[in-house]
Design an enzyme around this catalytic site. Structure first.
Site, PDB file in Angstrom:
ATOM      1  N   GLU A 135       0.887  -1.170   0.000  1.00  0.00           N
ATOM      2  CA  GLU A 135       0.000   0.000   0.000  1.00  0.00           C
ATOM      3  C   GLU A 135       0.914   1.204   0.000  1.00  0.00           C
ATOM      4  O   GLU A 135       1.495   1.557   1.027  1.00  0.00           O
ATOM      5  CB  GLU A 135      -0.920  -0.047   1.224  1.00  0.00           C
ATOM      6  N   CYS A 155      -1.859   8.897   3.044  1.00  0.00           N
ATOM      7  CA  CYS A 155      -1.503   8.322   1.740  1.00  0.00           C
ATOM      8  C   CYS A 155      -2.532   8.626   0.662  1.00  0.00           C
ATOM      9  O   CYS A 155      -2.196   8.706  -0.516  1.00  0.00           O
ATOM     10  CB  CYS A 155      -1.284   6.819   1.860  1.00  0.00           C
TER      11      CYS A 155
END
Length: 479
Positions: A213, A247
């Site tokens: 990720e 993120c």
């Protein structure tokens, strides 16, 4: 921690996973309930540790962005775990009847988790929770940039779990590198694309499957018919949560040419509504370290030097954070005021790498095709956000772009939906978790065919001849 210590922890979990391959549902549920108890009893301690690591970050922010997310994940997982765990029957083709078939969902074994500093509780424990639900053992390597949180995670998990169930490994980048090189049955990494490449290379030596990720430059597209005030508020929330250290934070905004000034005004009003003050406001997190702050200041300074217009969004001072030293002390000096950058170009650093801070470039477009082309010219982002009122335009944009996930007319919210898999694509990562998709990520789906005593499979055995020809001719007509 020495390499010998690290290997000993892994070997204990590996041995336990091989001795107890079948992990009953009752054991999995009990482990999840222990994790829930840990969070219920020690959420304040964990939130205080995060605050100590950041310097300025309210415990309520950690409650919303870390702890609440974990509580909903545990509840959702407990609700559906029995269904997810049971064997899945599948239909059998005519030519294999009367055999039956099913898919059994088995634990992989030992799952490694390398977690980042930006949401240090959520991103350490969320994959661990799902891996435990799937019957695995878990080793966690949290970030060295959040030492207080990492220490509390190690202490608390040791109280609620045995080392061969869950353990925490602390250490610097060298320890993380050694951790990634262990022969896990699965390895989860959350962090930058550059480090993700190194993790993938280390895991490949052991043929360890990975979930990466990562991040990237997640765009917002504002359509011409969008109400700017609404969009600006939602973009400001998504961008400034944790001071942009997220993120899936919006990394830049694409606006119709001529709307730049109106968007800047709406964004400044949104910032003032969310954060009436910046310095000393506990709800507005500080940048994690002086090194990260220096990087952001360098980006701004370079953009200004190359002709970009930098607009401060500080509701009180009206000043952007200067590239030089702050006049404040300690963590408060790392509370970087929100900044809009107009006229950013592709040769600027802030348009070449993920910003990970409260700087928001605004890019103008003449036609929607230009906005789509701009997005498609770069690596595929982790998230994409579209604001507008036309379903047909929305669907056209989604059909012509590829991203890890999408939220329409808002930001961030797709990550909170437990039935939506979360993950990247291309440079923003691979593999997805959350909900059942996460459960399956940490399972081996074993194919099982149970042959019937009345099987006709012998018609396919040699020696081949007229009987086989007749059988194949018949099957081709009916299949």
């Amino acid at each position: 921690m020495t390499s010998t210590d690290l290997r000993a922890l892994f070997d204990a979990q590996y041995q336990a996973s091989r001795e107890h391959v079948a992990v009953p549902l009752v054991v999995r549920r009990e482990r999840l309930l222990r994790m829930r108890k840990l969070l219920d009893e020690h959420s304040g301690t964990l939130a205080a540790a995060v605050e100590a690591d950041f310097g300025v970050r309210s415990q309520r922010l950690t409650e919303v962005a870390d702890l609440f997310v974990l509580h909903t994940l545990i509840g959702h997982t407990l609700k559906h775990l029995a269904r997810w765990s049971r064997p899945q029957k599948v239909s059998t083709p005519l030519y294999l009847l009367p055999a039956s078939a099913r898919i059994e969902r088995q634990p992989l074994g030992v799952v490694g988790v390398i977690s980042p500093w930006n949401y240090p509780i959520q991103l350490a424990l969320a994959p661990a929770i799902t891996a435990l639900a799937a019957g695995n053992r878990v080793m966690i390597k949290p970030s060295e940039l959040t030492p207080h949180t990492s220490a509390q995670l190690e202490r608390l998990l040791a109280q609620f779990f045995t080392p061969d169930e869950v353990c925490v490994v602390q250490g610097d980048a060298a320890v993380a590198s050694a951790f990634a090189a262990l022969p896990f049955d699965h390895l989860v990494f959350t962090g930058s694309t550059a480090v993700g490449r190194k993790v993938a290379q280390a895991a490949a030596a052991n043929l360890t499957p990975t979930t990466l990720e990562l991040g990237g430059k997640s765009p917002c597209i504002i359509d011409a018919d969008c109400r700017l005030e609404d969009a600006a508020l939602k973009i400001a929330h998504g961008k400034l949560l944790n001071a942009g250290q997220t993120c899936i934070a919006p990394d830049y905004v694409l606006v119709p040419r001529g709307s730049e000034g109106a968007f800047a005004d709406a964004y400044k009003a949104a910032v003032a509504k969310l954060f009436p003050t910046i310095a000393g406001n506990d709800d507005y997190a500080s940048i994690i370290s002086p090194r990260h702050l220096a990087r952001l200041r360098t980006m701004l300074q370079q953009a200004q030097t190359q002709g970009a217009q930098v607009l401060s969004m500080d509701p009180l001072t009206g000043q952007s954070v200067a590239p030089g030293a702050s006049t404040l002390d300690g963590a408060t000096s790392r509370q970087m005021a929100p900044v809009l950058v107009l006229g950013a170009t592709s040769d600027m650093q802030l348009m070449q790498e993920e910003i990970f801070g409260p700087i928001l470039p605004v890019i103008s477009y003449d036609r929607l095709d230009d906005a789509v082309a701009h997005i498609n010219a770069g690596p595929r982002p982790l998230a994409l956000y579209w604001f507008g009122n036309s379903d047909s335009v929305r669907d056209d944009v989604l059909a012509r772009t590829v991203s890890g996930g999408v939220t329409v007319n808002d930001t961030l919210m797709h990550i909170a939906h437990d039935n939506l898999p979360f993950g990247g694509v291309g440079d923003s990562g691979w593999g997805a978790y959350h909900g059942e998709q996460g459960f399956l990520r940490f399972c081996h789906q074993k194919s099982v065919l149970i042959q019937s005593r009345w099987s006709l499979g012998s018609v396919f055995y040699p020696p081949y001849g007229a009987r086989l020809d007749a059988t194949l001719k018949m099957l081709r007509r009916i299949i």
